[in-house]
Design a protein around this motif. Structure first.
Motif, PDB file in Angstrom:
ATOM      1  N   LEU A   1       0.732  -1.338   0.100  1.00 48.58           N
ATOM      2  CA  LEU A   1       0.081   0.168   0.082  1.00 48.58           C
ATOM      3  C   LEU A   1       0.979   1.295  -0.016  1.00 48.58           C
ATOM      4  O   LEU A   1       0.289   2.389  -0.163  1.00 48.58           O
ATOM      5  N   ALA A   2       2.089   1.072   0.234  1.00 42.88           N
ATOM      6  CA  ALA A   2       2.944   2.197   0.307  1.00 42.88           C
ATOM      7  C   ALA A   2       3.045   3.225  -0.995  1.00 42.88           C
ATOM      8  O   ALA A   2       3.278   4.278  -0.989  1.00 42.88           O
ATOM      9  N   ALA A   3       2.754   2.416  -2.193  1.00 40.53           N
ATOM     10  CA  ALA A   3       2.575   3.191  -3.365  1.00 40.53           C
ATOM     11  C   ALA A   3       1.663   3.847  -3.609  1.00 40.53           C
ATOM     12  O   ALA A   3       1.392   4.842  -4.755  1.00 40.53           O
ATOM     13  N   ILE A   4       0.538   3.884  -2.853  1.00 42.90           N
ATOM     14  CA  ILE A   4      -0.575   4.905  -2.709  1.00 42.90           C
ATOM     15  C   ILE A   4      -0.534   5.755  -1.961  1.00 42.90           C
ATOM     16  O   ILE A   4      -0.551   5.496  -0.585  1.00 42.90           O
ATOM     17  N   PRO A   5      -1.054   7.068  -2.315  1.00 40.81           N
ATOM     18  CA  PRO A   5      -0.955   8.116  -1.565  1.00 40.81           C
ATOM     19  C   PRO A   5      -2.136   8.284  -0.768  1.00 40.81           C
ATOM     20  O   PRO A   5      -2.864   9.399  -0.549  1.00 40.81           O
TER      21      PRO A   5
ATOM     22  N   ASP B   1      -3.635   7.836   3.605  1.00 34.57           N
ATOM     23  CA  ASP B   1      -3.400   7.672   4.650  1.00 34.57           C
ATOM     24  C   ASP B   1      -4.083   6.371   5.298  1.00 34.57           C
ATOM     25  O   ASP B   1      -5.360   5.755   4.747  1.00 34.57           O
ATOM     26  N   LEU B   2      -3.771   5.380   6.356  1.00 31.96           N
ATOM     27  CA  LEU B   2      -4.384   4.330   6.732  1.00 31.96           C
ATOM     28  C   LEU B   2      -5.761   4.491   7.219  1.00 31.96           C
ATOM     29  O   LEU B   2      -6.723   3.787   6.906  1.00 31.96           O
ATOM     30  N   GLU B   3      -6.162   5.605   8.314  1.00 34.41           N
ATOM     31  CA  GLU B   3      -7.377   5.589   8.704  1.00 34.41           C
ATOM     32  C   GLU B   3      -8.552   6.068   7.499  1.00 34.41           C
ATOM     33  O   GLU B   3      -9.645   5.908   7.659  1.00 34.41           O
TER      34      GLU B   3
ATOM     35  N   VAL C   1     -14.538  -0.030   0.328  1.00 34.10           N
ATOM     36  CA  VAL C   1     -13.094   0.141  -0.013  1.00 34.10           C
ATOM     37  C   VAL C   1     -12.411  -1.294  -0.604  1.00 34.10           C
ATOM     38  O   VAL C   1     -12.566  -2.066   0.278  1.00 34.10           O
ATOM     39  N   ILE C   2     -11.678  -1.206  -1.508  1.00 32.90           N
ATOM     40  CA  ILE C   2     -11.160  -2.529  -1.852  1.00 32.90           C
ATOM     41  C   ILE C   2      -9.831  -2.217  -2.203  1.00 32.90           C
ATOM     42  O   ILE C   2      -9.472  -1.262  -3.215  1.00 32.90           O
ATOM     43  N   ALA C   3      -8.754  -2.840  -1.686  1.00 28.59           N
ATOM     44  CA  ALA C   3      -7.311  -2.487  -1.832  1.00 28.59           C
ATOM     45  C   ALA C   3      -6.512  -4.200  -2.252  1.00 28.59           C
ATOM     46  O   ALA C   3      -6.917  -5.003  -1.537  1.00 28.59           O
TER      47      ALA C   3
ATOM     48  N   GLY D   1      -2.488   7.771   9.711  1.00 21.62           N
ATOM     49  CA  GLY D   1      -0.973   8.539   9.156  1.00 21.62           C
ATOM     50  C   GLY D   1      -0.629   7.930   7.897  1.00 21.62           C
ATOM     51  O   GLY D   1      -1.228   6.897   7.460  1.00 21.62           O
ATOM     52  N   PRO D   2       0.406   8.255   7.375  1.00 19.65           N
ATOM     53  CA  PRO D   2       0.784   7.891   6.191  1.00 19.65           C
ATOM     54  C   PRO D   2       1.413   6.211   6.346  1.00 19.65           C
ATOM     55  O   PRO D   2       1.659   5.873   7.454  1.00 19.65           O
ATOM     56  N   VAL D   3       1.221   5.525   5.204  1.00 22.02           N
ATOM     57  CA  VAL D   3       1.842   4.109   5.437  1.00 22.02           C
ATOM     58  C   VAL D   3       3.277   4.334   5.663  1.00 22.02           C
ATOM     59  O   VAL D   3       3.860   3.149   6.342  1.00 22.02           O
TER      60      VAL D   3
END
Length: 686
Positions: free
Chosen positions: A129-133, A135-137, A147-149, A211-213
């Protein structure tokens, strides 16, 4: 020829109240091969295990579970423990105490492993998931939004644009694949999943967090490093526990296994309401001693009676009750022949009524091995390695190999010195009169005394590659004739013992006559064809005798086995000629050794017609190369000579008389490796 040891069947009858004491006595004599009772025979049923077996079984399961967790195996080196000491520790609850101590540490270790596994899975999701901008929340907490990831194999960006009121984030690289996160209305979730599935989508669970991944990934990495450090510390505690308890656990495993084995003896014997009956085979020579021992230990609670001493004739087996038909085979060999029993058992356990091939293998296997090697230089490492193996190993497979190497090495030295007169492919005696005719005298520039050469055939030994090739081939044929004839004679003796002379003659006599006839016939024909002897006089008489014996033997075989016996007639020649491999392998080994010697001495060191030693910086690499090349020959010698020597025993010799299919003699006997009995304890053999 030795037969398996003569066996007698005894019956032991005793009171049921003394059964536990009786079992201890049965094990103490170490020679009772129990005949398993058949339920319903003699109107008696099988017994039940001793009451203590249940507790012992529970403890054994705990001990073996602890051994597995601590990495303790049968071959783990431990100190031996007195039996009285380990019994005392087990009865006082030490197994449970050690289990509690070990489980306390293992619970911590297992918890750390679980947390590390979960954290590794979390980090894999975060790395994806780090490649997608996003945040986790933002991936959770919605009521009307789905949400599908996850990962994709092809770029779904264009296809996702067909979704109304949606937001998609895709990061894709052609060669590495990519990741996609889709935010859609809850009712469109299945539609989005269908689109993604066409692009090789695999959904990923999004970890909880804020916050950010990238920040979550750093924190997870720090937590993982901390957990791994703690795990390393716990693993050191586990290693310490292994060192602390391995002696106790191994000794407990052995003692509990012995206790359970003894406790299950009633399952193999007849037990009634007030008594028990045990049938067993024991060596005939020990009947009186065993009877006296059991009666002295159990007193009036036991009665021992010898029911029969089984002979070798098969009619005794055929007339016996079903459970008494098979007599166990106990090898009856000396100290050296005993080491070759493993080779026999690789084929099958000998029957009680037939000759044990071990003593024949003891003589011929090393003899053939040594003849094929036939070199003093190769023999010495064989002897050293074989002697070392016999001294240090107890594993039956390695002992069998060490035995062949040791005795085969001795024969190799005898043949190599007195018969072939060579070492490392070079004769000791002789002039160096050709590049390929190297000798130790020429190499070292010395003259060996006459008495040294006098110990060898022809003063310098038999050449494997020139001059004596025909003689060697003839010699191996004669060896084969003797070897095969011994097999046929053993077969005749076996059948005569199991049945009678008439039966033996019909089954084996025809083959013996036919074999002798073929040998005589072939000898006469070779004299005519190769030695150019006229077919008259003695040669003609031998030819006629051979034909008569062939026809006589063939007629007997056809009468006993039918017409198929005639089809096996040509195979007799093949059997004899198969022994020429003894010479052929020796020649191939000598040819390789000679070629390697020439490469090093003749070419690299410039020693063609005279002894001219080069400088040390040239000589040392050449000698190292020579050592390596001879090591190759030595290794190939083990494989080729060992396998072919064994093949001649199994295929050519044993098939003439050995049937096998016997029952292995397995007496009630305790073997202790991790524990030992003190002088005050009784564990002596009758």
């Amino acid at each position: 020829m030795p037969l398996p040891e003569s066996m007698s069947r005894i019956v032991v009858v005793g009171t049921k109240t003394s059964l536990e004491e009786a079992v201890e006595a049965f094990y103490s004599v170490k020679v009772l091969h129990v005949i398993d009772h058949t339920a319903g025979a003699d109107d008696m049923s099988l017994g039940t295990p001793f009451h203590a077996n249940l507790k012992a079984s529970e403890r054994l399961l705990k001990v073996r579970a602890m051994e597995k967790e601590l990495g303790i195996g049968k071959n783990t080196e431990t100190a031996r423990v007195p039996v009285t000491e380990i019994k005392s520790q087990i009865s006082s609850g030490s197994v449970e105490d050690v289990e509690a101590e070990i489980l306390e540490v293992l619970d911590v270790k297992n918890d750390l492993n679980r947390r590390i596994t979960e954290l590794n899975a979390k980090m894999k999701s975060l790395e994806l998931l780090a490649a997608i901008p996003v945040d986790l929340e933002l991936y959770s907490g919605y009521k009307s939004l789905a949400v599908i990831a996850g990962s994709v194999e092809s770029d779904p960006s264009e296809a996702l644009k067909t979704l109304a009121d949606s937001e998609s984030f895709v990061s894709f690289k052609k060669k590495k694949g990519g990741v996609a996160a889709v935010f859609v209305r809850a009712e469109d979730r299945d539609k989005a999943a269908s689109i993604l599935s066409e692009h090789g989508f695999v959904e990923t669970m999004v970890p909880e967090g804020k916050g950010p991944v990238s920040e979550a990934l750093v924190l997870a990495g720090e937590s993982l490093a901390d957990l791994n450090a703690k795990l390393g510390s716990v693993e050191k505690e586990v290693e310490a526990l292994q060192l602390k308890h391995k002696t106790f656990l191994c000794a407990s495993d052995e003692e509990l296994s012995i206790e359970i084995e003894k406790g299950e003896v009633p399952l193999r014997i007849a037990v009634g309401k007030h008594s028990y009956i045990l049938d067993a085979w024991i060596p005939t020579a020990k009947v009186q001693a065993v009877t006296a021992e059991l009666e002295s230990r159990l007193g009036n609670d036991v009665h021992v009676e010898c029911e029969e001493t089984r002979g070798r004739n098969l009619h005794e087996e055929e007339e016996a009750e079903e459970r008494f038909k098979k007599v166990p085979t106990k090898h009856n060999n000396g100290l050296i022949a005993k080491e070759f029993e493993h080779a026999t058992n690789l084929v099958a356990v000998p029957k009680y009524q037939e000759i044990d091939p071990s003593i024949l293998i003891m003589f011929f296997l090393p003899l053939f091995f040594g003849f094929m090697i036939g070199d003093c230089g190769y023999a010495i490492p064989f002897i050293i390695i074989g002697a070392y193996g016999l001294k240090v190993t107890r594993h039956k497979d390695w002992r069998a190999i060490a035995t062949v190497l040791f005795f085969g090495g001795i024969w190799s030295f005898i043949f190599g010195f007195f018969f072939f007169g060579e070492a490392l492919g070079m004769h000791f005696i002789g002039h160096w009169d050709a590049p390929m005719a190297m000798t130790w005298e020429g190499l070292l520039g010395i003259q060996l005394p006459d008495w040294f050469g006098g110990m060898m055939i022809d003063g310098h030994g038999v050449s494997k590659l020139e001059g004596h090739v025909v003689m060697l081939l003839k010699l191996t044929v004669y060896i084969g004739i003797i070897h095969i004839m011994i097999g046929y004679v053993c077969g005749y003796l076996n059948v005569r013992r199991q049945h009678n002379n008439k039966h033996a003659f019909l089954e084996k006599g025809g083959w013996i006559i036919q074999f002798i006839g073929m040998v005589v016939f072939c000898y006469a024909m070779t004299q005519v064809l190769f030695s150019r002897v006229d077919m008259e006089g003695m040669v003609l008489y031998l030819l006629i005798i051979g034909i008569v014996l062939l026809l006589a033997g063939l007629s007997v075989n056809i009468k006993s086995e039918g017409g198929k016996a005639a089809l096996e007639l040509p195979g007799v020649i093949g059997m004899i000629l198969s022994y020429t491999r003894l010479a052929a392998i020796g020649m191939s080994k000598a040819g390789m050794a000679m070629a390697f010697n020439y490469i090093v001495f003749g070419m690299f060191m410039g020693m063609m017609d005279a002894v001219v030693w080069p400088e040390w910086y040239i000589m040392i690499p050449c000698l190292l190369m020579l050592a390596f090349l001879h090591f190759v020959v030595w290794t190939l010698g083990i494989l080729s000579a060992g396998l072919h020597a064994l093949r001649l025993q199994f295929v050519e010799l044993m098939t003439k008389f050995f049937v096998g299919g016997g029952t292995r003699y397995e007496p009630l006997k305790i073997k202790r490796f991790k524990t030992f009995l003190t002088k005050t304890e009784t564990d002596r053999e009758v």
